[in-house]
Scaffold this active site. Structure first.
Site, mmCIF file in Angstrom:
data_model
loop_
_atom_site.group_PDB
_atom_site.id
_atom_site.type_symbol
_atom_site.label_atom_id
_atom_site.label_comp_id
_atom_site.label_asym_id
_atom_site.label_seq_id
_atom_site.Cartn_x
_atom_site.Cartn_y
_atom_site.Cartn_z
ATOM 1 N N MET A 30 35.126 64.046 21.065
ATOM 2 C CA MET A 30 36.287 64.671 20.700
ATOM 3 C C MET A 30 36.240 66.019 21.121
ATOM 4 O O MET A 30 37.069 66.904 20.672
ATOM 5 C CB MET A 30 36.635 64.688 19.143
ATOM 6 N N LEU A 33 32.043 70.175 23.255
ATOM 7 C CA LEU A 33 30.665 69.729 23.596
ATOM 8 C C LEU A 33 29.490 70.567 23.131
ATOM 9 O O LEU A 33 29.584 71.774 23.264
ATOM 10 C CB LEU A 33 30.711 69.368 25.187
ATOM 11 N N HIS A 34 28.387 69.752 22.760
ATOM 12 C CA HIS A 34 27.391 70.395 22.350
ATOM 13 C C HIS A 34 26.055 69.769 23.085
ATOM 14 O O HIS A 34 26.111 68.794 24.071
ATOM 15 C CB HIS A 34 27.321 70.819 21.054
ATOM 16 N N GLU A 35 24.818 70.051 22.771
ATOM 17 C CA GLU A 35 23.755 69.734 23.178
ATOM 18 C C GLU A 35 23.445 68.144 22.949
ATOM 19 O O GLU A 35 23.028 67.377 23.668
ATOM 20 C CB GLU A 35 22.386 70.197 22.743
ATOM 21 N N HIS A 37 26.044 65.831 22.866
ATOM 22 C CA HIS A 37 26.994 65.239 23.690
ATOM 23 C C HIS A 37 25.956 65.206 25.222
ATOM 24 O O HIS A 37 26.039 63.987 25.828
ATOM 25 C CB HIS A 37 28.373 65.913 23.934
ATOM 26 N N GLU A 148 23.227 58.173 17.636
ATOM 27 C CA GLU A 148 22.766 57.626 16.360
ATOM 28 C C GLU A 148 23.110 58.464 15.127
ATOM 29 O O GLU A 148 22.864 57.965 13.913
ATOM 30 C CB GLU A 148 21.294 57.344 16.366
#
Length: 283
Positions: A30, A33-35, A37, A148
């Site tokens: 969505m 973005l971060h680490e 993703h 996960e």
């Protein structure tokens, strides 16, 4: 990297990739973005030759009084991160192209979607399953990577793929954590510095469960109660749920059996921010 906004164009590109015998991997997000993703993108690159990243803030998985309009949308930053990560295609449709006027067909999930997150957020997983199914048909992947961190969502998507005979390999990627153990999330930006520090209590709860089971405690509800107390005694925090499920079927688990695997699922409020986390527990 190509940016695609129209579903029909994305479908055409995906079909050409498959006809050219390209293995296609998809990572659905969505945005913001971060680490975490980017770790999914890296895994997708290991599994497939071409990676499609989708960015779509799905209105159908947000309930009343949830943060749809507040959800971060730093699109230009996301584009830069995706390009730097080596994404081949960025699919970023507008809501009206995914849900056109008079859209009426949805995917209904089973009993798992009504517990835990599903009980706290009625209809959430039906919204997730509907958009994931649509994005599968649009991007035509061979492999799909899901984190996960959203363990219940991952279990539901695996069930969906099996139930609907989707010829897609569903791959789970490990939780990425900040230095203090807090699971990386787009919503972490809403935490104050104190809340971000204290939110490590969720990870400490997982470590506590691992330790107690290793010591021989078999009453999982006892351990869950101890973790609830850990969260409740943290200033500004309150627990939504702390529950164990068996790793294979995601059914509620009360007693640990030797040699079996369980998943500890946690949800808690840090002020006005709702956090989720989970960990695999080996008995």
């Amino acid at each position: 990297m190509q940016i695609i906004t129209e579903p029909a164009q994305m479908q055409l590109i995906a079909e050409k990739l498959r006809l050219n015998r390209q293995l296609v991997g998809v990572v659905m997000t969505m945005g913001a973005l971060h680490e975490g993703h980017l770790s999914l993108v890296k895994l997708a690159q290991e599994c497939a030759g071409t990676v499609i990243l989708t960015i779509f803030v799905n209105p159908r998985q947000f309930g009343l009084n949830e943060d749809l309009h507040r959800y971060p949308r730093p699109f230009e930053k996301d584009v830069a991160l995706a390009k730097a990560a080596g994404v081949d295609y960025l699919f970023a449709p507008e809501a009206e192209t995914i849900y056109p006027e008079n859209f009426s067909t949805t995917v209904q999930c089973g009993a798992l979607a009504e517990r835990l997150e599903g009980a706290q957020r009625p209809g959430h997983f039906n919204g997730v399953a509907t958009v994931v199914t649509k994005l599968f048909h649009i991007t035509k992947p061979h492999v799909a990577i899901f984190g996960e961190k959203d363990a219940q969502q991952l279990a539901i998507i695996r069930t969906l793929a099996g139930d609907l005979n989707l010829d897609i390999k569903i791959v789970g990627a490990p939780v990425i954590r900040e230095e203090n153990g807090l699971a990386v999330s787009s919503r972490n930006i809403y935490l104050t510095s104190e809340e971000r520090r204290d939110a490590a209590v969720l990870h400490r709860g997982i470590l506590h469960a691992e330790k107690r089971v290793a010591e021989g405690e078999t009453k999982l509800h006892t351990i869950a109660g101890e973790i609830m107390e850990m969260i409740s005694s943290t200033p500004g925090f309150r627990a939504d749920y702390v529950e164990f499920v068996d790793e294979e079927g995601f059914e509620p688990a009360e007693t640990a059996g030797k040699g079996k695997e369980y998943r500890l699922l946690l949800a808690a409020w840090a002020g006005s921010v709702r956090l989720i986390d989970n960990g695999r527990i080996h008995a």
